[in-house]
Design a protein around this motif. Structure first.
Motif, PDB file in Angstrom:
ATOM      1  N   TYR A 213      -4.157   7.099   5.072  1.00  0.00           N
ATOM      2  CA  TYR A 213      -4.006   7.082   6.530  1.00  0.00           C
ATOM      3  C   TYR A 213      -5.210   6.448   7.215  1.00  0.00           C
ATOM      4  N   LYS A 214      -4.966   5.995   8.436  1.00  0.00           N
ATOM      5  CA  LYS A 214      -6.039   5.481   9.288  1.00  0.00           C
ATOM      6  C   LYS A 214      -6.371   6.589  10.280  1.00  0.00           C
ATOM      7  N   SER A 215      -7.599   7.071  10.225  1.00  0.00           N
ATOM      8  CA  SER A 215      -8.013   8.207  11.047  1.00  0.00           C
ATOM      9  C   SER A 215      -7.956   7.875  12.541  1.00  0.00           C
ATOM     10  N   THR A 216      -7.458   8.820  13.314  1.00  0.00           N
ATOM     11  CA  THR A 216      -7.416   8.680  14.774  1.00  0.00           C
ATOM     12  C   THR A 216      -8.142   9.836  15.450  1.00  0.00           C
TER      13      THR A 216
ATOM     14  N   ASP B 234      -5.162  -1.943  -1.421  1.00  0.00           N
ATOM     15  CA  ASP B 234      -6.025  -1.711  -2.572  1.00  0.00           C
ATOM     16  C   ASP B 234      -7.493  -2.025  -2.304  1.00  0.00           C
ATOM     17  N   ASP B 235      -7.778  -2.912  -1.392  1.00  0.00           N
ATOM     18  CA  ASP B 235      -9.156  -3.345  -1.158  1.00  0.00           C
ATOM     19  C   ASP B 235      -9.735  -2.853   0.163  1.00  0.00           C
ATOM     20  N   ASP B 236      -9.236  -1.735   0.697  1.00  0.00           N
ATOM     21  CA  ASP B 236      -9.699  -1.302   2.009  1.00  0.00           C
ATOM     22  C   ASP B 236     -10.823  -0.266   1.951  1.00  0.00           C
ATOM     23  N   ASN B 237     -11.341   0.022   0.768  1.00  0.00           N
ATOM     24  CA  ASN B 237     -12.457   0.959   0.602  1.00  0.00           C
ATOM     25  C   ASN B 237     -12.158   2.348   1.170  1.00  0.00           C
ATOM     26  N   ALA B 238     -10.943   2.820   0.967  1.00  0.00           N
ATOM     27  CA  ALA B 238     -10.566   4.145   1.461  1.00  0.00           C
ATOM     28  C   ALA B 238     -11.426   5.222   0.807  1.00  0.00           C
ATOM     29  N   GLU B 239     -11.780   6.233   1.596  1.00  0.00           N
ATOM     30  CA  GLU B 239     -12.572   7.354   1.104  1.00  0.00           C
ATOM     31  C   GLU B 239     -11.689   8.590   1.015  1.00  0.00           C
ATOM     32  N   TRP B 240     -11.953   9.439   0.011  1.00  0.00           N
ATOM     33  CA  TRP B 240     -11.193  10.671  -0.155  1.00  0.00           C
ATOM     34  C   TRP B 240     -11.595  11.690   0.887  1.00  0.00           C
ATOM     35  N   GLN B 241     -10.616  12.373   1.405  1.00  0.00           N
ATOM     36  CA  GLN B 241     -10.791  13.410   2.415  1.00  0.00           C
ATOM     37  C   GLN B 241     -10.278  14.723   1.834  1.00  0.00           C
ATOM     38  N   GLU B 242     -11.032  15.778   1.979  1.00  0.00           N
ATOM     39  CA  GLU B 242     -10.564  17.104   1.576  1.00  0.00           C
ATOM     40  C   GLU B 242      -9.588  17.636   2.631  1.00  0.00           C
ATOM     41  N   LEU B 243      -8.677  18.508   2.209  1.00  0.00           N
ATOM     42  CA  LEU B 243      -7.822  19.182   3.182  1.00  0.00           C
ATOM     43  C   LEU B 243      -8.711  20.006   4.106  1.00  0.00           C
ATOM     44  N   PRO B 244      -8.334  20.132   5.373  1.00  0.00           N
ATOM     45  CA  PRO B 244      -9.212  20.837   6.313  1.00  0.00           C
ATOM     46  C   PRO B 244      -9.292  22.334   6.039  1.00  0.00           C
ATOM     47  N   ASP B 245     -10.496  22.878   6.162  1.00  0.00           N
ATOM     48  CA  ASP B 245     -10.713  24.317   6.106  1.00  0.00           C
ATOM     49  C   ASP B 245     -10.422  24.897   7.486  1.00  0.00           C
ATOM     50  N   GLU B 246     -10.503  26.201   7.603  1.00  0.00           N
ATOM     51  CA  GLU B 246     -10.249  26.866   8.877  1.00  0.00           C
ATOM     52  C   GLU B 246     -11.133  26.268   9.969  1.00  0.00           C
ATOM     53  N   GLY B 247     -10.515  25.875  11.086  1.00  0.00           N
ATOM     54  CA  GLY B 247     -11.237  25.307  12.218  1.00  0.00           C
ATOM     55  C   GLY B 247     -11.448  23.809  12.150  1.00  0.00           C
ATOM     56  N   GLU B 248     -11.028  23.174  11.067  1.00  0.00           N
ATOM     57  CA  GLU B 248     -11.185  21.727  10.920  1.00  0.00           C
ATOM     58  C   GLU B 248      -9.848  21.021  11.125  1.00  0.00           C
TER      59      GLU B 248
ATOM     60  N   GLU C 178     -12.946   8.029  13.141  1.00  0.00           N
ATOM     61  CA  GLU C 178     -11.831   7.322  13.774  1.00  0.00           C
ATOM     62  C   GLU C 178     -11.850   5.847  13.373  1.00  0.00           C
ATOM     63  N   GLY C 179     -10.694   5.355  12.926  1.00  0.00           N
ATOM     64  CA  GLY C 179     -10.560   3.974  12.502  1.00  0.00           C
ATOM     65  C   GLY C 179     -10.753   3.767  11.006  1.00  0.00           C
ATOM     66  N   ASP C 180     -11.349   4.746  10.326  1.00  0.00           N
ATOM     67  CA  ASP C 180     -11.572   4.639   8.883  1.00  0.00           C
ATOM     68  C   ASP C 180     -10.274   4.886   8.118  1.00  0.00           C
ATOM     69  N   ILE C 181     -10.146   4.251   6.961  1.00  0.00           N
ATOM     70  CA  ILE C 181      -9.018   4.476   6.071  1.00  0.00           C
ATOM     71  C   ILE C 181      -9.401   5.601   5.123  1.00  0.00           C
ATOM     72  N   ARG C 182      -8.534   6.619   5.018  1.00  0.00           N
ATOM     73  CA  ARG C 182      -8.798   7.803   4.195  1.00  0.00           C
ATOM     74  C   ARG C 182      -7.634   8.063   3.244  1.00  0.00           C
ATOM     75  N   LEU C 183      -7.917   8.807   2.199  1.00  0.00           N
ATOM     76  CA  LEU C 183      -6.916   9.289   1.252  1.00  0.00           C
ATOM     77  C   LEU C 183      -7.040  10.799   1.164  1.00  0.00           C
TER      78      LEU C 183
ATOM     79  N   ASP D 190       1.042   1.636  15.499  1.00  0.00           N
ATOM     80  CA  ASP D 190       1.848   1.041  14.442  1.00  0.00           C
ATOM     81  C   ASP D 190       1.021   0.955  13.169  1.00  0.00           C
ATOM     82  N   ALA D 191       1.686   1.180  12.042  1.00  0.00           N
ATOM     83  CA  ALA D 191       1.013   1.045  10.754  1.00  0.00           C
ATOM     84  C   ALA D 191       1.009  -0.426  10.361  1.00  0.00           C
ATOM     85  N   PRO D 192      -0.150  -0.967   9.999  1.00  0.00           N
ATOM     86  CA  PRO D 192      -0.184  -2.360   9.577  1.00  0.00           C
ATOM     87  C   PRO D 192       0.493  -2.520   8.226  1.00  0.00           C
ATOM     88  N   GLY D 193       1.055  -3.675   7.978  1.00  0.00           N
ATOM     89  CA  GLY D 193       1.657  -3.941   6.679  1.00  0.00           C
ATOM     90  C   GLY D 193       0.621  -4.497   5.736  1.00  0.00           C
ATOM     91  N   GLY D 194       0.959  -4.579   4.464  1.00  0.00           N
ATOM     92  CA  GLY D 194       0.065  -5.244   3.528  1.00  0.00           C
ATOM     93  C   GLY D 194      -0.389  -4.377   2.389  1.00  0.00           C
TER      94      GLY D 194
END
Length: 121
Positions: A57-60, A20-34, A65-70, A13-17
């Motif tokens: 998103y919250k990485s699974t 803005d303060d979750d320290n999300a890190e930017w993620q690049e789109l995956p390259d081949e094999g990622e 895993e468990g980190d918040i990403r953008l 389940d996605a948490p509500g709330g």
């Protein structure tokens, strides 16, 4: 190439709330094999310099895993999100599956990455 099994992962389940303060890190789109995979917490239309869909998103998957990403989805991925009614709370899996070449407006040959988008409610 990613060899992990895409089946069998559970949806959380996605948490509500406010995120803005979750320290999300930017993620690049995956390259081949990622692979990137996670629970969608928020979808923001027309974000960034190129008016792309921003996915929080919250990485699974993997070592983050468990980190918040953008991540910004390109137009092709954004169209897939809308066509399949992928929403907040869904788990997605995005895998770089290959490469292709194309010619830009200036006649330069460019290389891109083919990606497969999967999702679960």
């Amino acid at each position: 190439m990613a060899t992990d099994n895409a089946s069998g992962f559970q949806t959380a389940d996605a948490p509500g709330g406010n995120y803005d303060d979750d320290n999300a890190e930017w993620q690049e789109l995956p390259d081949e094999g990622e692979v990137i995979q996670g629970i969608i917490l928020n979808l923001a239309e027309n974000s960034g310099q190129f008016d792309q869909l921003r996915v929080r998103y919250k990485s699974t998957h993997g070592s983050d895993e468990g980190d918040i990403r953008l991540v910004h989805f390109n137009r092709t991925l954004e169209d897939r999100v809308h066509a399949n009614d992928i929403q907040e709370g869904h788990e997605f899996r995005l895998e770089g599956t290959g490469t292709y070449t194309w010619e830009d407006d200036d006649g330069n040959e460019r290389e891109g990455t083919e990606r497969t988008l999967q999702f679960r409610e």
